[in-house]
Scaffold this active site. Structure first.
Site, PDB file in Angstrom:
ATOM      1  N   ASN A   8       0.818  -1.262  -0.013  1.00 50.68           N
ATOM      2  CA  ASN A   8      -0.029  -0.083  -0.149  1.00 50.68           C
ATOM      3  C   ASN A   8       0.716   1.471   0.066  1.00 50.68           C
ATOM      4  O   ASN A   8       1.688   1.587   1.049  1.00 50.68           O
ATOM      5  CB  ASN A   8      -0.728  -0.105   1.175  1.00 50.68           C
ATOM      6  CG  ASN A   8      -1.603   1.130   1.196  1.00 50.68           C
ATOM      7  OD1 ASN A   8      -1.796   2.140   0.480  1.00 50.68           O
ATOM      8  ND2 ASN A   8      -2.420   1.493   2.532  1.00 50.68           N
ATOM      9  N   LYS A  10       0.366   4.632  -0.126  1.00 49.52           N
ATOM     10  CA  LYS A  10      -0.455   5.691   0.593  1.00 49.52           C
ATOM     11  C   LYS A  10      -0.254   6.699  -0.226  1.00 49.52           C
ATOM     12  O   LYS A  10      -0.041   6.763  -1.498  1.00 49.52           O
ATOM     13  CB  LYS A  10       0.115   5.446   1.934  1.00 49.52           C
ATOM     14  CG  LYS A  10      -0.053   4.348   2.786  1.00 49.52           C
ATOM     15  CD  LYS A  10       0.080   4.439   4.350  1.00 49.52           C
ATOM     16  CE  LYS A  10      -0.257   3.066   4.964  1.00 49.52           C
ATOM     17  NZ  LYS A  10      -0.161   3.234   6.367  1.00 49.52           N
ATOM     18  N   HIS A  93      -9.394   0.694   5.100  1.00 44.89           N
ATOM     19  CA  HIS A  93      -7.922   0.961   5.809  1.00 44.89           C
ATOM     20  C   HIS A  93      -8.204   2.018   6.948  1.00 44.89           C
ATOM     21  O   HIS A  93      -9.349   3.065   6.599  1.00 44.89           O
ATOM     22  CB  HIS A  93      -7.207   1.391   4.626  1.00 44.89           C
ATOM     23  CG  HIS A  93      -5.835   1.636   5.276  1.00 44.89           C
ATOM     24  ND1 HIS A  93      -5.274   2.496   6.202  1.00 44.89           N
ATOM     25  CD2 HIS A  93      -4.545   0.741   5.204  1.00 44.89           C
ATOM     26  CE1 HIS A  93      -4.096   2.466   6.726  1.00 44.89           C
ATOM     27  NE2 HIS A  93      -4.124   1.042   5.784  1.00 44.89           N
ATOM     28  N   GLU A  95      -6.879   4.392   8.061  1.00 46.35           N
ATOM     29  CA  GLU A  95      -6.604   5.881   7.847  1.00 46.35           C
ATOM     30  C   GLU A  95      -7.816   6.395   7.214  1.00 46.35           C
ATOM     31  O   GLU A  95      -8.235   7.710   7.445  1.00 46.35           O
ATOM     32  CB  GLU A  95      -5.319   5.780   6.882  1.00 46.35           C
ATOM     33  CG  GLU A  95      -4.061   5.671   7.721  1.00 46.35           C
ATOM     34  CD  GLU A  95      -3.133   5.198   6.884  1.00 46.35           C
ATOM     35  OE1 GLU A  95      -2.907   5.333   5.634  1.00 46.35           O
ATOM     36  OE2 GLU A  95      -2.069   4.746   7.651  1.00 46.35           O
ATOM     37  N   GLU A 164      -5.011  -5.263  10.594  1.00 47.70           N
ATOM     38  CA  GLU A 164      -3.842  -4.228  10.845  1.00 47.70           C
ATOM     39  C   GLU A 164      -4.244  -3.444  12.065  1.00 47.70           C
ATOM     40  O   GLU A 164      -4.952  -2.349  12.077  1.00 47.70           O
ATOM     41  CB  GLU A 164      -4.151  -3.208   9.662  1.00 47.70           C
ATOM     42  CG  GLU A 164      -3.638  -3.597   8.272  1.00 47.70           C
ATOM     43  CD  GLU A 164      -3.172  -2.577   7.307  1.00 47.70           C
ATOM     44  OE1 GLU A 164      -2.048  -3.094   6.942  1.00 47.70           O
ATOM     45  OE2 GLU A 164      -3.768  -1.655   7.201  1.00 47.70           O
ATOM     46  N   GLY A 170       2.879   2.112  11.166  1.00 51.19           N
ATOM     47  CA  GLY A 170       3.752   3.267  10.714  1.00 51.19           C
ATOM     48  C   GLY A 170       4.564   3.508  12.102  1.00 51.19           C
ATOM     49  O   GLY A 170       5.230   4.579  12.194  1.00 51.19           O
ATOM     50  N   SER A 210       3.828  -2.051  10.420  1.00 50.57           N
ATOM     51  CA  SER A 210       5.207  -2.062  10.538  1.00 50.57           C
ATOM     52  C   SER A 210       5.817  -3.590  10.010  1.00 50.57           C
ATOM     53  O   SER A 210       6.772  -3.966  11.016  1.00 50.57           O
ATOM     54  CB  SER A 210       5.553  -1.883  11.954  1.00 50.57           C
ATOM     55  OG  SER A 210       5.106  -0.570  12.257  1.00 50.57           O
TER      56      SER A 210
HETATM   57  P1  13P Z   1       3.261   0.304   7.723  1.00 48.71           P
HETATM   58  O1  13P Z   1       3.776  -0.836   7.063  1.00 48.71           O
HETATM   59  O2  13P Z   1       3.777   1.666   7.201  1.00 48.71           O
HETATM   60  O3  13P Z   1       3.060   0.102   9.333  1.00 48.71           O
HETATM   61  O4  13P Z   1       1.682   0.405   7.211  1.00 48.71           O
HETATM   62  C1  13P Z   1       0.793  -0.521   7.291  1.00 48.71           C
HETATM   63  C2  13P Z   1      -0.524  -0.211   6.692  1.00 48.71           C
HETATM   64  O5  13P Z   1      -1.182   0.557   7.200  1.00 48.71           O
HETATM   65  C3  13P Z   1      -0.640  -0.952   5.239  1.00 48.71           C
HETATM   66  O6  13P Z   1      -1.752  -0.640   4.788  1.00 48.71           O
END
Ligand code: 13P
Length: 248
Positions: A8, A10, A93, A95, A164, A170, A210
């Site tokens: 992803n 982002k 997701h 976010e 997740e 992150g 992560s």
């Molecule tokens: P990270 O791997 O940066 O922690 O992000 C995970 C994520 O949100 C994937 O959709």
């Protein structure tokens, strides 16, 4: 079933040259490990530019509209995503749930409309906090049941889940293998409740939060892990290499 390494991107990068470089790394290590299904989710504006040369990577969108067409400014429909070459789409997701108030009902609708158009939805869910009282168990149960509400028994084999935990995304602080194992058992139990054991066993469950080069091997070895949904490491070729290799 092949394990899945889903990346992803982002809201990165800012230019097409870097986007091409990121995809190049995904393709290179996908070709090196044909037993792993690599999935890549660039920002929408880059998708059209990248699609001509994506194989063997599966192209993925980061979101989809709950609507088919009409007056819905700023959205992309599932049919449009399919038309430009996407075969996967991330829905729900954390976010998007946090920034745009997406509810379980909306997430379920998005997954349903994606399936109707032949896309594989990667349905995300996860707790924001792992409290000692275990309230996260109720939260996960509610979130998963709500997000799967519109997914029929028949379609359950066509979805991918991505667990997740928000506290791990992150942060560089991933879940322990013990906690991941027990959470996967919980998720499997919820799936058995909804779909019965035979169908529940067919649902692939990715872990996200992560995942990096240094922890991919131990996380991939946890029984029940069908792959990863990766954020930050998606743009780092050496990490991409190690993460895909961990699933081979
Ligand atoms: P990270 O791997 O940066 O922690 O992000 C995970 C994520 O949100 C994937 O959709």
């Amino acid at each position: 079933m092949k394990k899945i390494a889903a990346f992803n991107w982002k809201l990165k990068p800012t230019n097409i040259k870097e986007a091409q470089a990121t995809l190049r790394a995904h393709k290179k290590y996908a070709k090196a490990h044909p037993d792993v299904q690599v999935v890549s989710a660039p920002p929408m504006p880059f998708v059209h530019k990248l699609i001509s040369d994506v194989s063997p990577v599966g192209l993925c969108a980061q979101d989809v509209s709950t609507k088919f067409d009409g007056a819905h400014t700023g959205q992309s429909s599932a049919a449009m995503l399919r038309e430009v070459g996407c075969s996967y789409v991330i829905v729900g997701h954390s976010e998007r749930r946090a920034e745009f108030g997406e509810t379980d009902t909306m997430v379920s609708k998005k997954a349903q409309i994606a399936l109707e158009q032949g896309l594989t939805p990667i349905i995300c869910f996860g707790e924001d906090d792992r409290d000692a009282q275990g309230r996260y168990v109720d939260l996960l149960t509610e979130q998963l049941k709500g997000s799967l509400e519109l997914i029929s028994d028949k379609n359950s084999s066509k979805i991918v889940l991505a667990y997740e935990p928000i506290w791990a995304i992150g942060t560089g602080a991933s879940i322990t293998t013990d906690d991941l194992f027990s959470t996967l058992i919980l998720i499997k139990k919820i799936l058995v409740d909804i779909y019965g054991e035979r169908r529940a066993n067919k649902v692939q469950i990715l872990y996200g939060g992560s995942v990096k080069d240094h922890n991919a091997d131990e996380l991939a070895a946890v029984p029940g892990v069908s792959g990863f949904l990766v954020g930050g490491a998606s743009h780092k070729p050496e990490m991409v290499k190690a993460i895909i290799a961990s699933l081979a």
